[in-house]
Scaffold this motif. Structure first.
Motif, mmCIF file in Angstrom:
data_model
loop_
_atom_site.group_PDB
_atom_site.id
_atom_site.type_symbol
_atom_site.label_atom_id
_atom_site.label_comp_id
_atom_site.label_asym_id
_atom_site.label_seq_id
_atom_site.Cartn_x
_atom_site.Cartn_y
_atom_site.Cartn_z
ATOM 1 N N GLY A 6 -8.647 -4.463 0.966
ATOM 2 C CA GLY A 6 -7.337 -4.069 0.656
ATOM 3 C C GLY A 6 -6.348 -5.315 0.011
ATOM 4 O O GLY A 6 -6.646 -6.578 0.539
ATOM 5 N N LYS A 7 -5.223 -4.844 -0.559
ATOM 6 C CA LYS A 7 -4.369 -5.887 -0.811
ATOM 7 C C LYS A 7 -3.532 -6.355 0.231
ATOM 8 O O LYS A 7 -3.103 -5.564 1.308
ATOM 9 C CB LYS A 7 -3.326 -5.241 -1.825
ATOM 10 C CG LYS A 7 -2.523 -6.155 -2.438
ATOM 11 C CD LYS A 7 -1.718 -5.446 -3.306
ATOM 12 C CE LYS A 7 -2.418 -4.537 -4.436
ATOM 13 N NZ LYS A 7 -1.644 -3.711 -5.054
ATOM 14 N N GLU A 81 -15.857 3.475 2.330
ATOM 15 C CA GLU A 81 -15.589 3.991 0.934
ATOM 16 C C GLU A 81 -16.851 4.749 0.684
ATOM 17 O O GLU A 81 -16.731 5.925 -0.223
ATOM 18 C CB GLU A 81 -15.467 2.677 -0.057
ATOM 19 C CG GLU A 81 -14.965 2.929 -1.368
ATOM 20 C CD GLU A 81 -14.767 1.925 -2.194
ATOM 21 O OE1 GLU A 81 -14.093 2.130 -3.153
ATOM 22 O OE2 GLU A 81 -15.166 0.805 -1.911
ATOM 23 N N GLY B 321 -5.360 1.443 -5.992
ATOM 24 C CA GLY B 321 -4.282 0.977 -5.734
ATOM 25 C C GLY B 321 -4.539 -0.508 -5.478
ATOM 26 O O GLY B 321 -3.848 -1.365 -5.585
ATOM 27 N N SER B 322 -5.393 -0.908 -4.743
ATOM 28 C CA SER B 322 -5.823 -2.081 -3.866
ATOM 29 C C SER B 322 -6.309 -3.195 -5.097
ATOM 30 O O SER B 322 -6.428 -4.167 -4.845
ATOM 31 C CB SER B 322 -6.915 -1.901 -2.902
ATOM 32 O OG SER B 322 -7.963 -1.440 -3.557
ATOM 33 N N LEU B 324 -5.449 -2.513 -8.411
ATOM 34 C CA LEU B 324 -4.185 -2.801 -9.562
ATOM 35 C C LEU B 324 -3.199 -3.554 -9.164
ATOM 36 O O LEU B 324 -3.056 -3.979 -8.085
ATOM 37 C CB LEU B 324 -3.891 -1.343 -9.856
ATOM 38 C CG LEU B 324 -5.063 -0.767 -10.671
ATOM 39 C CD1 LEU B 324 -4.728 0.751 -10.732
ATOM 40 C CD2 LEU B 324 -5.178 -1.098 -11.965
ATOM 41 N N GLY B 325 -2.135 -3.763 -9.917
ATOM 42 C CA GLY B 325 -0.869 -4.371 -9.604
ATOM 43 C C GLY B 325 -0.570 -5.281 -10.737
ATOM 44 O O GLY B 325 -1.444 -5.842 -11.435
ATOM 45 N N PHE B 394 2.247 0.209 -6.879
ATOM 46 C CA PHE B 394 1.022 -0.316 -6.736
ATOM 47 C C PHE B 394 0.215 -0.628 -8.112
ATOM 48 O O PHE B 394 -0.610 -1.364 -8.351
ATOM 49 C CB PHE B 394 0.098 0.536 -5.817
ATOM 50 C CG PHE B 394 0.660 0.251 -4.256
ATOM 51 C CD1 PHE B 394 0.397 -0.810 -3.608
ATOM 52 C CD2 PHE B 394 1.371 1.432 -3.778
ATOM 53 C CE1 PHE B 394 0.607 -1.088 -2.334
ATOM 54 C CE2 PHE B 394 1.700 1.242 -2.367
ATOM 55 C CZ PHE B 394 1.411 -0.075 -1.844
ATOM 56 N N GLN B 477 -3.198 -0.413 1.253
ATOM 57 C CA GLN B 477 -4.288 0.271 0.285
ATOM 58 C C GLN B 477 -5.472 -0.266 0.518
ATOM 59 O O GLN B 477 -5.722 -1.464 0.401
ATOM 60 C CB GLN B 477 -3.680 -0.024 -1.126
ATOM 61 C CG GLN B 477 -2.297 0.608 -1.461
ATOM 62 C CD GLN B 477 -2.026 1.990 -1.184
ATOM 63 O OE1 GLN B 477 -2.729 2.827 -1.934
ATOM 64 N NE2 GLN B 477 -1.539 2.341 -0.320
ATOM 65 N N LEU B 478 -6.258 0.481 1.161
ATOM 66 C CA LEU B 478 -7.644 0.069 1.636
ATOM 67 C C LEU B 478 -8.931 0.850 0.810
ATOM 68 O O LEU B 478 -8.758 2.078 0.316
ATOM 69 C CB LEU B 478 -7.995 0.412 2.988
ATOM 70 C CG LEU B 478 -7.020 0.138 4.058
ATOM 71 C CD1 LEU B 478 -7.352 0.528 5.757
ATOM 72 C CD2 LEU B 478 -7.286 -1.595 4.282
ATOM 73 N N ASN B 479 -9.760 0.139 0.536
ATOM 74 C CA ASN B 479 -10.948 0.818 -0.211
ATOM 75 C C ASN B 479 -11.815 1.759 0.929
ATOM 76 O O ASN B 479 -12.435 0.936 1.636
ATOM 77 C CB ASN B 479 -12.020 -0.294 -0.601
ATOM 78 C CG ASN B 479 -11.303 -1.139 -1.723
ATOM 79 O OD1 ASN B 479 -10.524 -0.567 -2.428
ATOM 80 N ND2 ASN B 479 -11.978 -2.432 -1.866
#
Lengths: 86, 562
Positions: A6-7, A81, B321-322, B324-325, B394, B477-479
């Motif tokens: 994640g980000k 996932e 979301g993780s 993009l940006g 995000f 934001q996690l996959n």
């Protein structure tokens, strides 16, 4: 299971200082609205929304509560996932 | 005046779409909803067209204010969706969207349950193609689950209507209520399509798996058709108030955690439906006006949000979301339209959500449901967090270097611009929407108290977002997958079915081999006795026959003398 892709939150934080001025304006508006609300306006939709700062407090603490609850719930619900793919 | 169900204009018009190309196809897909709209506009109120079948009069054109309002917004959304999907070269999606839209318009004019059932099933079948058209394995399996549940809803409706038919002798679609078994089954059928809690998982499972344009079209019809039929058949049903309150609140948690922005919007769809369901449960004229108005504005701003996220998916290949940006610079127009949609769903003053949500909140407060009112206020603050801020943040503003894409295609931009203009226009001139509502309304949304209370709620909720993000408390934001009710049929349910399959097949195998064994032994015995060398098939000499006859004769004589 790769939960770390994640980000990174630090990436988000580093973006925020650029908005510092924006944030000051934002907080100024918040305070201004509170002052107007307290001084001039009376709410009478329900019996208790005339409590001073009701909407502001409800918005702020309500948000904090559901974000914290969501973080707690995530521990129960989080899976990889591809959990359903097999 | 044309006297036939206006939904059929879209359904039959869709047949031509696959053979048309380019701008001709665009013009045709835009003319159909426009023509249907003009037809409905020219119709007077009343029951205008009926058929006699199965000893019943099927009312295919019951025109009143409620059905008018829903048909207008369905056609408007079909029109915008037609522009948005202009780039498609595929010959399935465009006609499927038109048939789906046509069936939904057809359904809102049905005055009886049997014709409603027919259109209800057409929406289920047409819509599944919008998911299948994604052509991925995930989409295929999701589409099958979706279809089973949608057809299941149709079967419940059919069962309910036959019981009602048997008990009351007619199948008119008026107020139904929960006091009969038929009514309960119909309520459940509507509840599945309305994504009631525990019955909602098909929506968040299937909608994010559909194509870019498919999700936009899906978000318009099925659930809002369910709102229409609930308003028609179950207005004032008290159970709907707490069902709606749960619908408005539980998706908040999922939407905050979920990474796929289209899934976030699907959860938010359930949350918005919750507001409408509460209003239907209250059932006063003001509340029903609120539900209808909110359905109208919701269709437009939800489609706008899904169109903007769809444009991201179209350009970047992902809606996570993780991943993009920072797309504000490459897609500034899409970002602007997305923010208008976000402001509308969050119900900022002077955006469409404000003028419709305010009616519902006032109606709830007016009837004295304070706990429900607090839950809806809580849900409003939640909406701002997970859609109002999370989606634009995000997608467009958080730092994620490396993605450089083109702005969305021109047709998508035009569609989004139209929807965005409507969001602002309705927000600024609410009387345009209020004039369409089913009951006379004398409501002023823009009082100082309303504007200030909503602004305070939203601004302080937003300040909580900023503080929680800075403190690192806001969930990353996690996959990942977050478990929902579909886990029951996708894991233990599936395992149970596999187990039953293995058990029954091994049982049949066992039974089969046993039977075959016995049969073989039987044939062997038959062969042994009657085969060419069998005792009974042997050619005996005449002498032995005479001997046996003599033996029988002696035995006979002995018995005779005894």
């Amino acid at each position: 299971m790769n939960y770390n892709s994640g980000k990174p939150i630090s990436g988000l934080r580093s973006q925020i200082p650029k908005f510092v001025n924006f944030q000051n304006i934002f907080y100024f508006f918040c305070v201004l609205l509170l002052v107007i609300d307290f001084s001039f306006i009376t709410h009478h939709e329900t019996s208790f929304d005339s409590i001073p700062f009701f909407y502001a407090a409800f918005g702020f603490f309500g948000s904090v509560i559901f974000v914290i609850l969501a973080v707690k719930i995530r521990k129960l619900l989080l899976r990889a996932e591809d959990y359903f793919d097999d | 005046m044309i006297e036939f169900p206006p939904g059929l204009i879209l359904i039959f018009g869709a047949i031509l779409v696959p053979i048309l190309k380019g701008y001709v196809r665009l013009v045709w897909t835009l003319i159909l909803p426009l023509f249907a709209f003009l037809v409905i506009l020219s119709l007077p109120n009343g029951n205008l067209f009926s058929l006699n079948a199965f000893g019943q009069e099927l009312q295919l054109m019951r025109v009143d204010q409620l059905s008018r309002l829903f048909s207008y917004v369905f056609l408007l959304a079909s029109f915008i969706g037609g522009i948005y999907s202009f780039h498609l070269r595929d010959s399935i999606e465009a006609p499927a969207s038109l048939i789906y839209g046509g069936a939904s318009v057809g359904a809102v004019f049905c005055g009886d349950l049997l014709s409603l059932f027919v259109f209800w099933e057409i929406t289920a079948i047409a819509s599944v193609f919008l998911i299948l058209a994604r052509k991925t394995a995930r989409a295929r399996s999701s589409a099958i689950r979706y279809l089973i549940i949608q057809i299941g809803s149709g079967m419940l409706l059919f069962a309910g209507l036959t019981i009602r038919w048997h008990q009351t002798g007619n199948i008119d679609f008026g107020h139904i209520g929960l006091d009969s078994p038929g009514g309960l089954l119909i309520f459940l059928a509507f509840g599945i399509k309305c994504a009631f809690p525990l019955l909602h998982s098909w929506l968040v499972d299937a909608y994010p798996e559909a194509t870019v344009t498919g999700t936009v079209i899906l978000s318009i019809f099925t659930t809002k058709l369910a709102i229409y039929v609930l308003a028609r058949g179950f207005a004032g049903t008290e159970e709907l108030i707490w069902i709606g309150a749960i619908m408005a609140s539980f998706p908040i948690f999922y939407a905050i955690l979920e990474n796929d922005l289209r899934r976030v919007l699907s959860y938010s769809l359930i949350n918005q439906l919750g507001f409408m369901v509460v209003a239907i449960g209250i059932g006063t004229e003001m509340a029903l006006n609120g539900a209808a108005a909110h359905a109208f504005t919701h269709i437009i701003y939800k489609a706008l949000l899904l169109m903007s996220v769809g444009a991201l998916l179209y350009r970047t290949g992902t809606s996570l979301g993780s991943q993009l940006g920072g797309l504000f610079k490459s897609m500034p127009l899409t970002a602007g339209f997305c923010m208008i949609g976000a402001a509308s769903i969050s119900a900022f003053p002077f955006f469409s959500g404000f003028v419709s949500k305010a009616i519902i909140l006032s109606a709830v407060a007016h009837e004295g449901y304070f706990v429900t009112w607090l839950v809806l206020l809580f849900a409003s603050a939640g909406t701002l967090h997970y859609v109002g801020i999370k989606i634009p943040y995000f997608a467009f503003f958080s730092s994620q270097p490396g993605i450089k894409v083109k702005e969305a295609p021109i047709n998508m931009l035009i569609a989004m611009a139209l929807a965005a203009a409507l969001c602002i226009f309705i927000g600024v001139y609410p009387s345009l929407l209020y004039d369409l509502l089913p009951y006379p309304i004398n409501y002023v949304p823009y009082t100082a108290s309303h504007i200030l209370s909503q602004s305070l709620l939203l601004l302080f909720s937003a300040s909580a977002f900023i503080i929680l993000l800075r403190k690192g408390i806001y969930p990353k934001q996690l996959n990942s997958t977050h478990l929902d009710v579909d886990w029951f049929y996708r894991k233990p349910g599936r395992d149970l079915i596999r187990y039953i399959f293995i058990m029954t097949s091994s049982f049949y195998n066992h039974l089969g081999s046993n039977l075959i064994d016995r049969f073989e032994r039987f044939v062997y015995q038959l062969y042994r006795h009657h085969g060419p060398h069998g005792v009974l098939a042997r050619t005996w000499p005449t002498g032995s026959m005479v001997l046996w006859v003599a033996v029988l004769l002696v035995a006979y004589l002995l018995f005779y003398f005894i």
